[in-house]
Design a protein around this motif. Structure first.
Motif, PDB file in Angstrom:
ATOM      1  N   GLY A   1       0.859  -1.116  -0.099  1.00  0.00           N
ATOM      2  CA  GLY A   1      -0.104   0.009  -0.009  1.00  0.00           C
ATOM      3  C   GLY A   1       0.813   1.404  -0.096  1.00  0.00           C
ATOM      4  O   GLY A   1       2.197   1.143   0.143  1.00  0.00           O
ATOM      5  N   VAL A   2       0.326   2.455  -0.245  1.00  0.00           N
ATOM      6  CA  VAL A   2       0.902   3.537  -0.071  1.00  0.00           C
ATOM      7  C   VAL A   2       0.529   4.135   1.312  1.00  0.00           C
ATOM      8  O   VAL A   2      -0.551   3.745   1.826  1.00  0.00           O
ATOM      9  CB  VAL A   2       0.174   4.684  -1.055  1.00  0.00           C
ATOM     10  N   THR A   3       1.492   4.664   1.965  1.00  0.00           N
ATOM     11  CA  THR A   3       1.479   4.959   3.121  1.00  0.00           C
ATOM     12  C   THR A   3       1.611   6.569   3.223  1.00  0.00           C
ATOM     13  O   THR A   3       2.063   7.072   2.315  1.00  0.00           O
ATOM     14  CB  THR A   3       2.664   4.605   4.297  1.00  0.00           C
ATOM     15  N   PRO A   4       1.433   7.211   4.377  1.00  0.00           N
ATOM     16  CA  PRO A   4       1.764   8.689   4.531  1.00  0.00           C
ATOM     17  C   PRO A   4       2.912   9.179   4.271  1.00  0.00           C
ATOM     18  O   PRO A   4       3.362  10.275   3.562  1.00  0.00           O
ATOM     19  CB  PRO A   4       1.542   9.134   6.092  1.00  0.00           C
ATOM     20  N   LYS A   5       4.055   8.420   4.290  1.00  0.00           N
ATOM     21  CA  LYS A   5       5.291   8.425   4.034  1.00  0.00           C
ATOM     22  C   LYS A   5       6.025   7.835   2.691  1.00  0.00           C
ATOM     23  O   LYS A   5       6.832   8.576   2.291  1.00  0.00           O
ATOM     24  CB  LYS A   5       6.401   7.957   5.189  1.00  0.00           C
ATOM     25  N   GLY A   6       5.268   7.229   2.294  1.00  0.00           N
ATOM     26  CA  GLY A   6       5.645   6.439   0.831  1.00  0.00           C
ATOM     27  C   GLY A   6       5.208   5.242   0.188  1.00  0.00           C
ATOM     28  O   GLY A   6       3.819   5.048   0.487  1.00  0.00           O
ATOM     29  N   ILE A   7       5.894   4.283   0.019  1.00  0.00           N
ATOM     30  CA  ILE A   7       5.379   3.090  -0.447  1.00  0.00           C
ATOM     31  C   ILE A   7       5.687   1.871   0.363  1.00  0.00           C
ATOM     32  O   ILE A   7       7.057   1.832   0.517  1.00  0.00           O
ATOM     33  CB  ILE A   7       5.731   2.888  -1.758  1.00  0.00           C
ATOM     34  N   LYS A   8       5.004   0.978   0.781  1.00  0.00           N
ATOM     35  CA  LYS A   8       5.238  -0.150   1.349  1.00  0.00           C
ATOM     36  C   LYS A   8       5.130  -1.290   0.673  1.00  0.00           C
ATOM     37  O   LYS A   8       3.648  -1.712  -0.088  1.00  0.00           O
ATOM     38  CB  LYS A   8       4.377  -0.248   2.881  1.00  0.00           C
ATOM     39  N   THR A   9       6.215  -2.088   0.723  1.00  0.00           N
ATOM     40  CA  THR A   9       6.207  -3.481  -0.062  1.00  0.00           C
ATOM     41  C   THR A   9       6.140  -4.413   0.988  1.00  0.00           C
ATOM     42  O   THR A   9       6.257  -4.299   2.117  1.00  0.00           O
ATOM     43  CB  THR A   9       7.305  -3.616  -1.218  1.00  0.00           C
TER      44      THR A   9
ATOM     45  N   ASP B   1       8.361  -6.359   1.537  1.00  0.00           N
ATOM     46  CA  ASP B   1       9.682  -6.089   1.977  1.00  0.00           C
ATOM     47  C   ASP B   1      10.075  -5.017   3.109  1.00  0.00           C
ATOM     48  O   ASP B   1      10.859  -5.436   4.096  1.00  0.00           O
ATOM     49  CB  ASP B   1      10.612  -6.229   0.719  1.00  0.00           C
ATOM     50  N   ARG B   2       9.673  -3.972   2.651  1.00  0.00           N
ATOM     51  CA  ARG B   2      10.060  -2.721   3.656  1.00  0.00           C
ATOM     52  C   ARG B   2       9.294  -1.527   2.999  1.00  0.00           C
ATOM     53  O   ARG B   2       8.535  -1.671   2.042  1.00  0.00           O
ATOM     54  CB  ARG B   2      11.477  -2.351   3.432  1.00  0.00           C
ATOM     55  N   GLU B   3       9.349  -0.299   3.845  1.00  0.00           N
ATOM     56  CA  GLU B   3       8.721   0.682   3.519  1.00  0.00           C
ATOM     57  C   GLU B   3       9.904   1.959   2.933  1.00  0.00           C
ATOM     58  O   GLU B   3      10.722   1.852   3.301  1.00  0.00           O
ATOM     59  CB  GLU B   3       7.947   1.503   4.602  1.00  0.00           C
ATOM     60  N   TYR B   4       9.193   2.493   1.864  1.00  0.00           N
ATOM     61  CA  TYR B   4      10.188   3.466   1.101  1.00  0.00           C
ATOM     62  C   TYR B   4       9.558   4.838   1.114  1.00  0.00           C
ATOM     63  O   TYR B   4       8.586   4.872   1.145  1.00  0.00           O
ATOM     64  CB  TYR B   4      10.402   3.111  -0.225  1.00  0.00           C
ATOM     65  N   GLU B   5      10.478   5.613   1.664  1.00  0.00           N
ATOM     66  CA  GLU B   5      10.002   7.020   1.908  1.00  0.00           C
ATOM     67  C   GLU B   5      10.333   8.039   0.740  1.00  0.00           C
ATOM     68  O   GLU B   5      11.397   8.013   0.137  1.00  0.00           O
ATOM     69  CB  GLU B   5      10.561   7.721   3.354  1.00  0.00           C
ATOM     70  N   PHE B   6       9.195   8.864   0.519  1.00  0.00           N
ATOM     71  CA  PHE B   6       9.300   9.731  -0.778  1.00  0.00           C
ATOM     72  C   PHE B   6       8.624  11.149  -0.497  1.00  0.00           C
ATOM     73  O   PHE B   6       7.652  11.342   0.265  1.00  0.00           O
ATOM     74  CB  PHE B   6       8.384   9.105  -1.922  1.00  0.00           C
ATOM     75  N   ASP B   7       9.123  12.126  -1.231  1.00  0.00           N
ATOM     76  CA  ASP B   7       8.495  13.452  -1.148  1.00  0.00           C
ATOM     77  C   ASP B   7       7.537  13.506  -2.468  1.00  0.00           C
ATOM     78  O   ASP B   7       6.550  14.110  -2.479  1.00  0.00           O
ATOM     79  CB  ASP B   7       9.580  14.287  -1.701  1.00  0.00           C
ATOM     80  N   ALA B   8       7.686  12.562  -3.329  1.00  0.00           N
ATOM     81  CA  ALA B   8       6.900  12.567  -4.672  1.00  0.00           C
ATOM     82  C   ALA B   8       6.590  11.064  -5.156  1.00  0.00           C
ATOM     83  O   ALA B   8       7.790  10.710  -5.140  1.00  0.00           O
ATOM     84  CB  ALA B   8       7.217  13.527  -5.802  1.00  0.00           C
ATOM     85  N   ILE B   9       5.538  10.969  -5.639  1.00  0.00           N
ATOM     86  CA  ILE B   9       5.198   9.717  -6.278  1.00  0.00           C
ATOM     87  C   ILE B   9       4.604   9.936  -7.472  1.00  0.00           C
ATOM     88  O   ILE B   9       3.619  10.788  -7.718  1.00  0.00           O
ATOM     89  CB  ILE B   9       4.235   8.742  -5.329  1.00  0.00           C
ATOM     90  N   ILE B  10       4.932   9.182  -8.515  1.00  0.00           N
ATOM     91  CA  ILE B  10       4.674   9.538  -9.900  1.00  0.00           C
ATOM     92  C   ILE B  10       3.716   7.982 -10.243  1.00  0.00           C
ATOM     93  O   ILE B  10       4.402   6.889 -10.207  1.00  0.00           O
ATOM     94  CB  ILE B  10       5.656   9.584 -11.007  1.00  0.00           C
TER      95      ILE B  10
END
Ligand SMILES: Cc1cc2nc3c(=O)[nH]c(=O)nc-3n(C[C@H](O)[C@H](O)[C@H](O)COP(=O)(O)OP(=O)(O)OC[C@H]3O[C@@H](n4cnc5c(N)ncnc54)[C@H](O)[C@@H]3O)c2cc1C
Length: 544
Positions: free
Chosen positions: A359-367, A369-378
């Motif tokens: 899913g998408v989280t407030p901070k980024g994308i969670k697979t 495996d782990r959560e990835y933090e982003f400032d922007a998602i395309i």
């Protein structure tokens, strides 16, 4: 102009003002039909108005990805690059609209929501979102094959606290990614075009890939004056070849088969095609690529070896190698430095087949495996292709028959142009026609010409109602499937099959018999008094 609630009458109403709608409108006016185009956007251009992401370009050479119907238009317009950018193509669409004074007959900011066929009057009642009604004899869909973005169905999508962008609806002023951590979901054509550009600004870029695509280098370059002059000199012959070709551009697959030649010779032939920087080049190298598994595997492995040679990290290279579908069974992508991008230290690739997105989280994308933090998602997640915009309108045919219901198990058309039970309704590049299998400008022109001729012929012969017969439709659907089944195309889980949209029936939608052979079939149908169509004159209608 029809005001809210008022009704205005036309011979033909065209839905959409992309290239198909513009050409159809112009043709109908030339032929003396009263007509109007209804367009939900605030301007012309369709695809090229909405898909403004950085790096957006055509994948067919600019000379070919342009209209041929008016010789002055094709000789006056100057393309600056082998593959024109989105802004240049949009300027061209605006130029076409201005040149033929089309805007006066286009109602912008107007979404068609319903179209009902009135059996008693044999006319369509077209209703727009603001409650305006248009009364018309002919109803023509020019709503595009790739105009309805697939809804993002990732859990938590709306919770993301950074910025979200969609390739299909890019902010008009552009986006500054400088210093940002960016995630890109999708590795189809739009993502492949935009990733190498976005990475020029981004601090970190992470690409989430479910299905690796086949991409060949565009080898884009400016168009030199001498090249343009040479093209103009040969344009008539060139366009004739395109019209009668398989893919809507000159050229045909070689007659030889893959294993007829030695391995060295095969490699030389593939290399030569690779160096051409053209989408169909590899598919044209041998006649059996789209029909024979081993032949397809040979050329697919050639592309994979190219990827392995470009991408330095062996694991990343292997993940980027397409293995889950045969080459050419989804439109091949054209790239500029796509694979090279993965050699940059700030670019990462996540294989969603190994660790799917949760899913998408407030901070980024969670697979998983782990959560990835982003400032922007395309999001470059594709389209509800071919049928999305058509069933986006609530269309009711004879006896209130609902098109959405009729197509519940997949689209059924006669020639990809018409639907039984829906008299006087036409579709430009509808399902069951070559459309997305080729240079779409060539496909659009063929359908616009055929439809214009059909309406003119009906008027000349006093035919008030023309409708595909059920048997003709059934035969055409069977033919479309038969041609597809003889190839490797149905093997790909692609948007051609509707497989990218949850719940969409899995049916092979485009006609892959080739544009030239398809044109011959359409011409033959017309030449035989519109074989397969029931036709009724106004007098017969009155006495019925
Ligand atoms: C990013 C991208 C790149 C592409 N590149 C190429 C390429 O290089 N070569 C190629 O051959 N093809 C390409 N295509 C396919 C492209 O869609 C066609 O080439 C062509 O632009 C289609 O023109 P069209 O007029 O049929 O459809 P569109 O351009 O999609 O226009 C349809 C119009 O109908 C309007 N509309 C839809 N529903 C309604 C409604 N209910 N009421 C009112 N208006 C409505 C839409 O707003 C839109 O303006 C690309 C597609 C995309 C998405």
């Amino acid at each position: 102009m029809a005001g809210k609630g008022a009704t205005q009458s036309f011979d033909a109403v065209v839905i959409g003002a992309g290239f198909a709608g513009l050409h159809m409108l112009h043709r109908l006016r030339q032929l003396g039909f009263s007509t109007v185009a209804l367009e939900v956007a605030d301007g012309v251009g369709g695809t090229w108005r909405h898909n403004r992401y950085p790096g957006a370009r055509c994948d067919i050479q600019s000379f070919d990805y342009s209209f041929s119907f008016d010789d002055e238009l094709q000789t006056e317009w100057v393309w600056s690059e082998k593959y024109a950018t989105q802004p240049e193509i949009l300027r061209y669409a605006n130029h076409v609209a201005d040149r033929f004074d089309l805007r006066r007959d286009i109602r912008f900011n107007t979404r068609v929501k319903m179209a009902r066929f009135d059996d008693a009057r044999s006319r369509w009642d077209v209703e727009t979102e603001d409650g305006t009604h248009y009364d018309t004899q002919f109803y023509i869909f020019a709503t595009g094959c790739l105009s309805v973005p697939k809804a993002v169905d990732i859990e938590g999508y709306e919770t993301f606290e950074g910025r979200s962008y969609h390739s299909t609806d890019w902010p008009e002023g552009g986006v500054d990614f400088t210093g940002l951590r960016v995630g890109v979901i999708g590795t189809g054509s739009s993502a492949i075009q935009t990733i190498p550009i976005v990475v020029e600004q981004a601090k970190e870029l992470t690409v989430f890939q479910r299905t690796a695509a086949y991409a060949v280098p565009a080898l884009n370059r400016p168009v030199e004056a001498a090249e343009r002059e040479a093209w103009i000199a040969k344009r008539h012959a060139h366009r004739d070849l395109a019209r009668n070709s398989l893919f809507g551009v000159p050229g045909a697959p070689m007659e030889r088969t893959t294993f007829e030649v030695s391995a060295e010779e095969r490699q030389r032939i593939y290399e030569e095609a690779w160096e051409r920087g053209e989408l169909p080049a590899l598919m044209m190298t041998f006649s059996d690529i789209l029909a024979d598994e081993a032949a397809n595997e040979a050329v697919a492995e050639f592309v994979r070896n190219k990827i392995r040679a470009i991408v330095k990290d062996p694991e990343t290279a292997e993940t980027l190698c397409p293995k889950s579908f045969p080459l050419g069974t989804k439109r091949i992508c054209l790239d500029t430095n796509y694979y090279q991008t993965f050699n940059k230290p700030n670019v990462h690739l996540v294989d969603l087949r190994k660790s799917p997105i949760e899913g998408v989280t407030p901070k980024g994308i969670k697979t998983t495996d782990r959560e990835y933090e982003f400032d922007a998602i395309i999001y470059a997640t594709g389209f509800d292709a071919m049928t999305g915009a058509i069933v986006g309108v609530d269309v009711r045919g004879r006896g209130g028959l609902e098109l959405r219901k009729k197509w519940a198990d997949g689209p059924r058309t006669y020639l990809g142009l018409t639907v039984s039970g829906f008299p006087n309704l036409f579709m430009i590049t509808g399902p069951g026609s070559p459309s997305v299998m080729c240079n779409m400008m060539s496909a659009i022109e063929q359908h616009v010409e055929w439809t214009g001729d059909c309406l003119t012929d009906a008027r000349k012969r006093g035919v008030a109602v023309i409708e595909a017969m059920p048997d003709a439709e059934t035969e055409w659907v069977a033919h479309v499937n038969e041609v597809a089944d003889a190839t490797l195309f149905p093997r790909a889980n692609s948007w051609y099959m509707g497989s990218n949209v949850p719940g969409k029936p899995r049916v092979y939608m485009p006609y892959i018999g080739g544009l030239g052979p398809y044109r011959e079939i359409c011409t033959e149908v017309a030449g035989n008094g519109y074989r397969g169509f029931a036709q009724q004159s106004a007098r017969e209608k009155a006495s019925a």
